[in-house]
Design a protein around this motif. Structure first.
Motif, mmCIF file in Angstrom:
data_model
loop_
_atom_site.group_PDB
_atom_site.id
_atom_site.type_symbol
_atom_site.label_atom_id
_atom_site.label_comp_id
_atom_site.label_asym_id
_atom_site.label_seq_id
_atom_site.Cartn_x
_atom_site.Cartn_y
_atom_site.Cartn_z
ATOM 1 N N LEU A 270 57.379 7.063 51.489
ATOM 2 C CA LEU A 270 55.899 7.035 51.259
ATOM 3 C C LEU A 270 55.357 5.794 50.641
ATOM 4 N N ALA A 271 56.237 5.046 49.791
ATOM 5 C CA ALA A 271 56.025 3.777 49.206
ATOM 6 C C ALA A 271 56.057 2.639 50.143
ATOM 7 N N THR A 272 56.537 2.817 51.369
ATOM 8 C CA THR A 272 56.437 1.773 52.335
ATOM 9 C C THR A 272 54.797 1.650 53.193
ATOM 10 N N LYS A 273 54.268 2.912 53.089
ATOM 11 C CA LYS A 273 52.986 2.973 53.560
ATOM 12 C C LYS A 273 52.005 2.269 52.736
ATOM 13 N N PHE A 274 52.274 1.780 51.640
ATOM 14 C CA PHE A 274 51.385 0.977 50.646
ATOM 15 C C PHE A 274 51.794 -0.798 50.741
ATOM 16 N N ILE A 275 52.645 -0.933 51.594
ATOM 17 C CA ILE A 275 53.197 -2.389 51.517
ATOM 18 C C ILE A 275 52.002 -3.281 51.625
ATOM 19 N N ASP A 276 51.629 -4.447 51.177
ATOM 20 C CA ASP A 276 50.617 -5.385 51.339
ATOM 21 C C ASP A 276 49.254 -4.926 50.890
ATOM 22 N N LYS A 277 49.156 -3.635 50.012
ATOM 23 C CA LYS A 277 47.886 -3.149 49.515
ATOM 24 C C LYS A 277 47.892 -3.157 48.052
ATOM 25 N N GLU A 278 46.881 -3.420 47.271
ATOM 26 C CA GLU A 278 46.806 -3.509 45.796
ATOM 27 C C GLU A 278 46.696 -1.920 45.516
ATOM 28 N N CYS A 279 47.729 -1.731 44.504
ATOM 29 C CA CYS A 279 48.062 -0.186 44.387
ATOM 30 C C CYS A 279 48.091 -0.182 42.556
ATOM 31 N N VAL A 280 48.044 1.053 42.216
ATOM 32 C CA VAL A 280 48.495 1.482 40.913
ATOM 33 C C VAL A 280 49.534 2.411 41.048
ATOM 34 N N ILE A 281 50.582 1.959 40.014
ATOM 35 C CA ILE A 281 51.599 2.722 40.173
ATOM 36 C C ILE A 281 51.867 3.408 38.778
ATOM 37 N N TYR A 282 52.299 4.645 38.705
ATOM 38 C CA TYR A 282 52.385 5.199 37.399
ATOM 39 C C TYR A 282 54.018 5.849 37.237
ATOM 40 N N SER A 283 54.427 5.631 36.143
ATOM 41 C CA SER A 283 55.697 5.904 35.828
ATOM 42 C C SER A 283 55.858 7.316 35.289
ATOM 43 N N PHE A 284 57.281 7.786 35.294
ATOM 44 C CA PHE A 284 57.559 9.146 34.994
ATOM 45 C C PHE A 284 57.053 9.375 33.485
ATOM 46 N N ASP A 285 57.272 8.409 32.413
ATOM 47 C CA ASP A 285 57.203 8.892 31.164
ATOM 48 C C ASP A 285 55.555 8.753 30.843
ATOM 49 N N GLY A 286 54.625 8.404 31.605
ATOM 50 C CA GLY A 286 53.264 8.248 31.507
ATOM 51 C C GLY A 286 52.581 7.276 30.598
ATOM 52 N N SER A 287 53.526 6.429 30.038
ATOM 53 C CA SER A 287 53.152 5.280 29.385
ATOM 54 C C SER A 287 53.117 4.135 29.965
ATOM 55 N N HIS A 288 53.508 3.937 31.176
ATOM 56 C CA HIS A 288 53.563 2.765 31.887
ATOM 57 C C HIS A 288 52.705 2.891 33.189
ATOM 58 N N GLN A 289 52.010 1.989 33.337
ATOM 59 C CA GLN A 289 51.028 1.875 34.698
ATOM 60 C C GLN A 289 51.047 0.520 35.032
ATOM 61 N N TYR A 290 51.557 0.090 36.370
ATOM 62 C CA TYR A 290 51.598 -1.098 36.945
ATOM 63 C C TYR A 290 50.582 -1.301 37.892
ATOM 64 N N GLU A 291 50.073 -2.336 37.987
ATOM 65 C CA GLU A 291 49.209 -2.756 39.172
ATOM 66 C C GLU A 291 49.480 -3.959 39.989
ATOM 67 N N GLY A 292 49.371 -4.094 41.019
ATOM 68 C CA GLY A 292 49.582 -5.363 41.765
ATOM 69 C C GLY A 292 49.741 -4.817 43.337
ATOM 70 N N VAL A 293 50.250 -5.988 44.152
ATOM 71 C CA VAL A 293 50.288 -5.607 45.380
ATOM 72 C C VAL A 293 51.527 -5.548 45.705
ATOM 73 N N ILE A 294 51.841 -4.564 46.560
ATOM 74 C CA ILE A 294 53.399 -3.948 46.933
ATOM 75 C C ILE A 294 53.873 -4.853 47.885
ATOM 76 N N LYS A 295 55.000 -5.635 47.735
ATOM 77 C CA LYS A 295 55.192 -6.572 48.680
ATOM 78 C C LYS A 295 56.748 -6.003 49.350
ATOM 79 N N GLU A 296 57.491 -5.229 48.872
ATOM 80 C CA GLU A 296 58.756 -5.047 49.481
ATOM 81 C C GLU A 296 59.039 -3.561 48.514
ATOM 82 N N VAL A 297 59.926 -2.738 49.273
ATOM 83 C CA VAL A 297 60.296 -1.339 48.757
ATOM 84 C C VAL A 297 61.872 -1.277 49.451
#
Length: 72
Positions: free
Chosen positions: A4-31
């Protein structure tokens, strides 16, 4: 999650972590088998794929510009 993550390659995304305290933003380059490589402001960051619970494309307004606030 890797497939599923490979579908977002080269797109700007928001990525949420399991613990809910971390949120990452950026362009996915590689999975890979265990990580997602994202780029933001010219810096690369690796995120453990086991800790990712949600990936979404960065929301845009009706004019196609990035929203300034993402509320989730």
């Amino acid at each position: 999650m890797k497939e599923l993550a490979t579908k977002f390659i080269d797109k700007e995304c928001v990525i949420y972590s399991f613990d809910g305290s971390h949120q990452y933003e950026g362009v996915i380059k590689e999975v890979t088998d265990g990580a997602i490589l994202i780029e933001k402001d010219g810096r690369l960051e690796a995120i453990n794929l086991d800790l990712v619970i949600r990936i979404r494309e960065y929301p845009k307004n009706k004019n196609g510009k990035k929203k300034s606030v993402v509320l989730d």
